[in-house]
Design an enzyme around this catalytic site. Sequence first.
Site, PDB file in Angstrom:
ATOM      1  N   LYS A   1       0.852  -1.199   0.000  1.00  0.00           N
ATOM      2  CA  LYS A   1       0.000   0.000   0.000  1.00  0.00           C
ATOM      3  C   LYS A   1       0.884   1.245   0.000  1.00  0.00           C
ATOM      4  O   LYS A   1       1.894   1.289   0.714  1.00  0.00           O
ATOM      5  CB  LYS A   1      -0.883  -0.033   1.252  1.00  0.00           C
ATOM      6  CG  LYS A   1      -1.925   1.090   1.329  1.00  0.00           C
ATOM      7  CD  LYS A   1      -2.763   0.966   2.601  1.00  0.00           C
ATOM      8  CE  LYS A   1      -3.864   1.999   2.690  1.00  0.00           C
ATOM      9  NZ  LYS A   1      -4.660   1.904   3.926  1.00  0.00           N
TER      10      LYS A   1
ATOM     11  N   SER B   1      -9.801   1.914   3.087  1.00  0.00           N
ATOM     12  CA  SER B   1      -8.930   2.668   2.217  1.00  0.00           C
ATOM     13  C   SER B   1      -7.948   1.826   1.407  1.00  0.00           C
ATOM     14  O   SER B   1      -7.497   2.263   0.356  1.00  0.00           O
ATOM     15  CB  SER B   1      -8.136   3.683   3.036  1.00  0.00           C
ATOM     16  OG  SER B   1      -7.234   3.034   3.912  1.00  0.00           O
TER      17      SER B   1
ATOM     18  N   SER C   1      -9.877  -0.486   7.248  1.00  0.00           N
ATOM     19  CA  SER C   1      -9.267  -0.300   5.923  1.00  0.00           C
ATOM     20  C   SER C   1      -8.572  -1.522   5.351  1.00  0.00           C
ATOM     21  O   SER C   1      -8.187  -1.510   4.181  1.00  0.00           O
ATOM     22  CB  SER C   1      -8.280   0.867   5.953  1.00  0.00           C
ATOM     23  OG  SER C   1      -8.976   2.083   5.925  1.00  0.00           O
TER      24      SER C   1
END
Lengths: 96, 492
Positions: free
Chosen positions: B86, B161, B185
Amino acid sequence: MAANEDLNIDRIANLARLALTPEEKVKFSAQLADVLTNIEKLKQVDVTGVEPTAHAFPVYNVWADDVAQAGLTVEDALRNAPEKRDNMIVVPKVVE
Amino acid sequence: MSTATMSSELFNKSIAELATLLEARTITSVELTQAVIGRTQAVEERIKAFNSFDTGDALAQAAASDVRRAAGQALGPLDGIPIGIKDVIAVTGQPLTASSKMLANFVSPYDATVTQKLKKAGAVIWGRLNLDEFAMGSSTENSAFHTTRNPYNLDCVPGGSSGGSAAALAAGEAIATLGSDTGGSIRQPAALCGVVGLKPTYGLVSRFGLIAFASSLDQIGPFTRTVEDAAITLQAIAGHDERDSTSFKVEIPDYRAALKTKKGPWRIGIPKEYFGEGLDPEVAAAVEKAISFYEKMGCEIKNVSLPHTEYGVGVYYIIATAECSSNLSRYDGVRYGHRSTDADNIVDLYFKSRAEGFGPEVKRRIILGTYVLSSGYYDAYYLRAQKVRTLIRQDFLNAYKEVDAIITPTTPTPAFKRGAKADPLAMYLCDVYTIGVNLAGLPGISVPCGFSSGGLPIGMQLIGQPFKEADLLAIANAYDSAHDWARRTPNL
């Protein structure tokens, strides 16, 4: 408390050092009023005698040994600086 | 109808399967990495999971892995496995953007601790995965660059997210990925994309090198195709780190071995507050079916109550925004990040750099967080929220006097269409089942447990006791190893 009337967006934006456009001010005020209305529900909870939780598993007094260690080189540390000169970061003049 | 099928392609295999193939020299890491790169080049235009990737760098890491293995120095099950990261986790020499204009040109001068640990385990660090800007959102629609698509339905969001991390894995563009979880997330996008997503106990995995959103809630964890793979990946990244003062000194057990040694039966709690209004009937049915699986294997299913659940979203949006307003004050246009070229003086530079660099959701949260911390409102909002946080945590600890783990749906609904939740409050309410776990600091894992009639994945959440990931993973594995939901792949 009528949260939506309380949120003085100019005051808060100033505290946050964030320039907002007039459109953003109107939009955010309305959206945050909705969120704050939802949050108002917390006032129903009896919190008498309840200690606040800052961390789920608090760790206190974390000390590191006072020993020098290799860190970033000056070049690496300044690699992302928007403007630099002579190993320093350049900013607008702060004193007259 | 389900759009899912089974696939035998290399890029769709689990870490455990690939580790066996690598060990037997049936394949090389270069071949595997090339398969992942080829798949990425074939589908990425549709999925948009990545902010950037560096094929040359990945192939060089893969070649180094093959050299190690040829010399008899292979490092373990992750050696040679491409793992996506990420774009809030630092990798030396690679971009680190948080999907924000603020950091669009930032190149990380150092590795996060988890990155270092993955490198030490031999993993091929692969690509920078898209997210909602600064990890604030539940759909990746808040990314300043592009919205990631759900591989099961390109009109739907992948969740957020960590939407890029979930979508890339589901689409075969990585073998595992890392994400971060502040209010759901990791677990929410894992559920929406049909993969496994683990948020470890707060303090188990170092946050050093993770771009901070809400420091008392943030935790890094893996996305994988199986619970066994989650155990393998967690093994590599868990452990105390003196560079994160909130990281905990606990003994790290052998998580993968625990999958075999811990056999139950377990006592499993079902909180009624998570099965009420707003829960999609298909999601409820899939989770109830999973619960009956545990019942049939001899587990004791007990009703438990988490009475403060309804206050979770409110507490979260006070604490998370307060912490974010403080953490994001570092982006001032001075030392790194976007700098406005339009400023007359230093204070003007702060105001304009922040206005130009941050997107709307980040601005909203900074404003809300600044408000709840501001003089005159601190006690009414922030302090009260911290007290209710205590009550939410106590709810879980009380439940754990009677049960070993708790099962809930991960999300109220399957993936929603892009643009469907334009109102911030509607988006915030998607996190209703996941945020309690962050507030209480507990480990939680989302495991695929079915598909909707529209062909979208459904996930269940198992919540464990603090630092008892070995038990949580064993409980999750009992279900996962007996079902093939997580092994299905989208038709792309």
